[in-house]
Motif scaffolding. Structure first.
Motif, PDB file in Angstrom:
ATOM      1  N   GLU A   1       0.841  -1.196   0.000  1.00  9.36           N
ATOM      2  CA  GLU A   1       0.000   0.000   0.000  1.00  9.36           C
ATOM      3  C   GLU A   1       0.880   1.250   0.000  1.00  9.36           C
ATOM      4  N   VAL A   2       0.495   2.225  -0.819  1.00  9.65           N
ATOM      5  CA  VAL A   2       1.277   3.455  -0.977  1.00  9.65           C
ATOM      6  C   VAL A   2       0.338   4.660  -0.997  1.00  9.65           C
ATOM      7  N   PRO A   3       0.879   5.870  -0.840  1.00  8.79           N
ATOM      8  CA  PRO A   3       0.038   7.065  -0.945  1.00  8.79           C
ATOM      9  C   PRO A   3      -0.595   7.190  -2.337  1.00  8.79           C
ATOM     10  N   ALA A   4      -1.703   7.883  -2.387  1.00  9.40           N
ATOM     11  CA  ALA A   4      -2.479   7.984  -3.623  1.00  9.40           C
ATOM     12  C   ALA A   4      -1.738   8.688  -4.745  1.00  9.40           C
ATOM     13  N   TYR A   5      -0.753   9.524  -4.405  1.00  2.00           N
ATOM     14  CA  TYR A   5      -0.035  10.280  -5.427  1.00  2.00           C
ATOM     15  C   TYR A   5       1.166   9.521  -5.999  1.00  2.00           C
ATOM     16  N   THR A   6       1.367   8.275  -5.605  1.00  2.00           N
ATOM     17  CA  THR A   6       2.514   7.498  -6.069  1.00  2.00           C
ATOM     18  C   THR A   6       2.384   7.159  -7.558  1.00  2.00           C
ATOM     19  N   PRO A   7       3.388   7.478  -8.368  1.00  2.00           N
ATOM     20  CA  PRO A   7       3.327   7.134  -9.806  1.00  2.00           C
ATOM     21  C   PRO A   7       3.157   5.637 -10.016  1.00  2.00           C
ATOM     22  N   HIS A   8       2.343   5.291 -10.990  1.00  2.00           N
ATOM     23  CA  HIS A   8       2.072   3.906 -11.399  1.00  2.00           C
ATOM     24  C   HIS A   8       1.252   3.121 -10.378  1.00  2.00           C
ATOM     25  N   ALA A   9       0.834   3.729  -9.284  1.00  2.00           N
ATOM     26  CA  ALA A   9       0.004   3.013  -8.316  1.00  2.00           C
ATOM     27  C   ALA A   9      -1.380   2.756  -8.901  1.00  2.00           C
ATOM     28  N   VAL A  10      -1.991   1.649  -8.477  1.00  2.00           N
ATOM     29  CA  VAL A  10      -3.357   1.348  -8.896  1.00  2.00           C
ATOM     30  C   VAL A  10      -4.246   1.293  -7.659  1.00  2.00           C
ATOM     31  N   GLU A  11      -5.479   1.681  -7.838  1.00  2.00           N
ATOM     32  CA  GLU A  11      -6.431   1.686  -6.738  1.00  2.00           C
ATOM     33  C   GLU A  11      -7.079   0.314  -6.623  1.00  2.00           C
ATOM     34  N   GLY A  12      -7.220  -0.175  -5.413  1.00  2.00           N
ATOM     35  CA  GLY A  12      -7.831  -1.472  -5.200  1.00  2.00           C
ATOM     36  C   GLY A  12      -9.296  -1.484  -5.612  1.00  2.00           C
ATOM     37  N   ALA A  13      -9.831  -2.677  -5.816  1.00  2.00           N
ATOM     38  CA  ALA A  13     -11.215  -2.826  -6.262  1.00  2.00           C
ATOM     39  C   ALA A  13     -12.083  -3.365  -5.137  1.00  2.00           C
ATOM     40  N   ARG A  14     -13.317  -2.861  -5.076  1.00  2.00           N
ATOM     41  CA  ARG A  14     -14.367  -3.358  -4.202  1.00  2.00           C
ATOM     42  C   ARG A  14     -13.929  -3.441  -2.745  1.00  2.00           C
ATOM     43  N   ALA A  15     -13.680  -4.613  -2.206  1.00  2.00           N
ATOM     44  CA  ALA A  15     -13.306  -4.725  -0.799  1.00  2.00           C
ATOM     45  C   ALA A  15     -11.991  -4.014  -0.500  1.00  2.00           C
ATOM     46  N   PHE A  16     -11.195  -3.749  -1.531  1.00  2.00           N
ATOM     47  CA  PHE A  16      -9.897  -3.088  -1.353  1.00  2.00           C
ATOM     48  C   PHE A  16      -9.913  -1.667  -1.928  1.00  2.00           C
ATOM     49  N   SER A  17     -11.102  -1.142  -2.208  1.00  2.00           N
ATOM     50  CA  SER A  17     -11.197   0.188  -2.808  1.00  2.00           C
ATOM     51  C   SER A  17     -10.777   1.268  -1.813  1.00  2.00           C
ATOM     52  N   GLY A  18     -10.386   2.426  -2.350  1.00  2.00           N
ATOM     53  CA  GLY A  18      -9.949   3.539  -1.507  1.00  2.00           C
ATOM     54  C   GLY A  18      -8.510   3.431  -1.055  1.00  2.00           C
ATOM     55  N   ARG A  19      -7.795   2.387  -1.471  1.00  2.00           N
ATOM     56  CA  ARG A  19      -6.385   2.210  -1.129  1.00  2.00           C
ATOM     57  C   ARG A  19      -5.600   2.002  -2.417  1.00  2.00           C
ATOM     58  N   CYS A  20      -4.386   2.488  -2.434  1.00  2.00           N
ATOM     59  CA  CYS A  20      -3.546   2.403  -3.641  1.00  2.00           C
ATOM     60  C   CYS A  20      -2.379   1.451  -3.401  1.00  2.00           C
ATOM     61  N   PHE A  21      -1.976   0.769  -4.481  1.00  2.00           N
ATOM     62  CA  PHE A  21      -0.982  -0.286  -4.344  1.00  2.00           C
ATOM     63  C   PHE A  21       0.032  -0.247  -5.483  1.00  2.00           C
ATOM     64  N   VAL A  22       1.231  -0.742  -5.179  1.00  2.00           N
ATOM     65  CA  VAL A  22       2.250  -1.066  -6.183  1.00  2.00           C
ATOM     66  C   VAL A  22       2.768  -2.460  -5.845  1.00  2.00           C
ATOM     67  N   LEU A  23       3.530  -3.048  -6.751  1.00  2.00           N
ATOM     68  CA  LEU A  23       4.127  -4.349  -6.465  1.00  2.00           C
ATOM     69  C   LEU A  23       5.093  -4.244  -5.296  1.00  2.00           C
ATOM     70  N   ASN A  24       5.049  -5.217  -4.415  1.00  2.00           N
ATOM     71  CA  ASN A  24       5.948  -5.256  -3.269  1.00  2.00           C
ATOM     72  C   ASN A  24       7.255  -5.928  -3.689  1.00  2.00           C
TER      73      ASN A  24
END
Length: 511
Positions: free
Chosen positions: A325-348
């Motif tokens: 999970e990363v801040p929303a302004y992180t380049p290339h981040a994607v927003e989670g879907a449905r149960a994971f919505s409202g959070r942004c992610f990149v590969l760990n």
């Protein structure tokens, strides 16, 4: 091979990619992980099933209706243009043989237009069984298209199913029968009595050692379900002429009021994306993942877990454990879907292998059925690979196994850039199958250059279906830079125009 997702006329680009991949890899087996069929394609509009248990053609998606109207209009314009060209060329002094060829072409176009009109007139008189027969023929045509490279190369294949395959109106047990019409199909006939194949799309393929003395490993195909269970309709609303066919694959159970409310959180009015939530493997399939290991151990006679890799369409929730999970302004981040919505992610990077691609959110079910834990407890399972999310191509190691993706290898649905569409290659050695190797074989490496319709690929790569996908687009540096440049240019033009107007007004006032 994931998400071919095409209609009866399979894209020539898809076939080129599959032919190149087979020539390059010379595989012993091809695995198809579901959504081979673009069930919502206009070709199946009259037998379309939004969900199992509904009546065919009752709830056609808005985008399918639009695409159908666009195709029909385009065909008519194309025919009109040919007719006009033929008429204009006849006005000039053409050679007799040229005029003869134009006459023939003109007559052929007239015949095509008349057949379209005749088909339109017969539309209301077509029976349900005739519609389903036509749908089956188109399914067979689609299979013939994308299986041709495998059949020509004498490469066996196995297929499971996704959330769009059944939407053509032909359910997966019938599709299983159609697959078996093609040389090289390894899909077994499913039954409750078959310990290796309890249901269509869920089966084991034991791989023996070279000397044939024991099972070295097993390929596990899993039908991961399609959509979250809707409240069941009356049996009279079933779609096939064979009611047993429908009931055999209608997942049992119904949704609670709270679940129904949860399914509407990310509803899309145009149904560009799926708003009801994704389904899960059946309880039978989940239990089988455990029991089949005992079956294979008995076949080997050594009571040891058999190394196994599983393939299915929809990823379970544990795939999110490969992300950070990363801040929303992180380049290339994607927003989670449905149960994971409202959070942004990149590969760990701590759990993912280098070179992976996270191009969109992980579209999993809203609930966790515990599939990964069951596989871990059963022993033997070392990897689970999925499709479904067309722009993802990464592999992570969590929960004592590899979880990975292959992106779409098709060109008629959304996905990444042309050069990144491809198939995933696996290499195993019988002495230790768990120490396998895998890598992507992409269009850029295999074919190179542009596809035949780069405009469509560009649109599919940047399609926006809701606020989350729009925000994901804005987090792509190239998109953000382009939009920023356009915005700056527009602002500069507006500012310059305002300055010119102000200066003109000033001069007019002070004359």
């Amino acid at each position: 091979m994931a998400d071919i997702q095409d209609g009866p006329d399979v894209s020539p680009d898809t076939i080129r990619l599959l032919e190149a991949a087979i020539e390059q890899a010379d595989p012993d087996l091809v695995v198809l992980t579901g959504d081979q069929i673009r069930g919502y394609d206009p070709a199946w509009m009259r037998t379309f099933l939004r969900r199992r248990g509904e009546k065919i053609g009752d709830r056609v998606r808005v985008v399918t209706k639009f695409e159908s109207a666009f195709r029909e209009k385009n065909e008519r314009l194309h025919q009109a243009a040919h007719n006009r060209i033929a008429q204009l060329l006849r006005l000039i002094h053409a050679k007799p043989e040229t005029v003869s060829r134009l006459d023939t072409m003109h007559q052929q176009l007239d015949d095509v237009e008349q057949r379209m009109l005749d088909a339109s007139e017969q539309h209301r008189d077509t029976t349900k069984e005739q519609l389903l027969d036509d749908a089956r023929a188109k399914v067979r045509q689609c299979f013939q298209g994308f299986l041709a490279p495998m059949v020509a190369a004498n490469v066996p294949f196995a297929a499971t199913y996704g959330n769009h395959d059944f939407q053509c109106g032909i359910l997966v047990d019938e599709q299983d029968d159609i697959y078996r019409e093609f040389a090289g199909c390894l899909n077994p006939k499913a039954s409750d009595e078959n310990a290796l194949a309890p249901e269509p799309g869920t089966f084991a393929l034991p791989i023996y050692t070279q000397d044939g003395t024991r099972i070295a490993m097993s390929i596990m195909m899993v039908n991961s379900g399609d959509y979250a269970d809707d409240i069941q309709q009356d049996a009279d609303d079933t779609t096939s002429s064979n009611s047993d066919n429908d009931m055999a694959h209608a997942r049992t159970g119904s949704t609670s009021a709270s679940e129904q409310a949860a399914y509407m959180v990310n509803a899309r009015g145009l149904d560009l994306a799926d708003s009801d939530g994704y389904g899960l493997p059946s309880e039978q399939a989940l239990n089988w993942l455990e029991s089949v290991q005992h079956t294979l151990q008995q076949m080997n006679g050594d009571n040891k877990p058999v190394p196994s890799i599983a393939f299915q369409h929809i990823a379970p929730q544990e795939f999110y454990d490969c992300l950070k999970e990363v801040p929303a302004y992180t380049p290339h981040a994607v927003e989670g879907a449905r149960a994971f919505s409202g959070r942004c992610f990149v590969l760990n990077p701590d759990v993912c292998y280098p070179g992976g691609m996270l191009g969109e959110s992980i579209g999993c079910a809203d609930t966790n059925a515990g599939q990964v834990e069951r596989m871990r407890q059963a022993g033997g399972y070392f990897a689970l690979y999925c499709g479904h999310d067309h722009k993802n191509a990464f592999v992570g190691h969590v929960h004592d196994m590899d979880l990975g993706y292959a992106p779409t290898c098709g060109f008629t649905s959304y996905g990444p850039k042309t050069k990144l569409r491809g198939v995933r290659l696996f290499e195993f050695h019988e002495s230790d199958p768990m120490k396998y190797r895998t890598r992507m074989l992409n269009w850029g490496e295999l074919v190179g250059g542009r596809s035949s319709n780069e405009l469509r690929v560009f649109v599919e790569d940047h399609v926006v279906t809701d606020g989350a996908s729009l925000r994901d687009e804005l987090r792509r540096p190239s998109v953000f830079a382009t939009l920023s440049a356009i915005s700056a240019s527009v602002l500069a033009a507006v500012s310059y125009g305002a300055f010119r107007i102000s200066r003109a007004l000033y001069r007019a006032v002070h004359r």
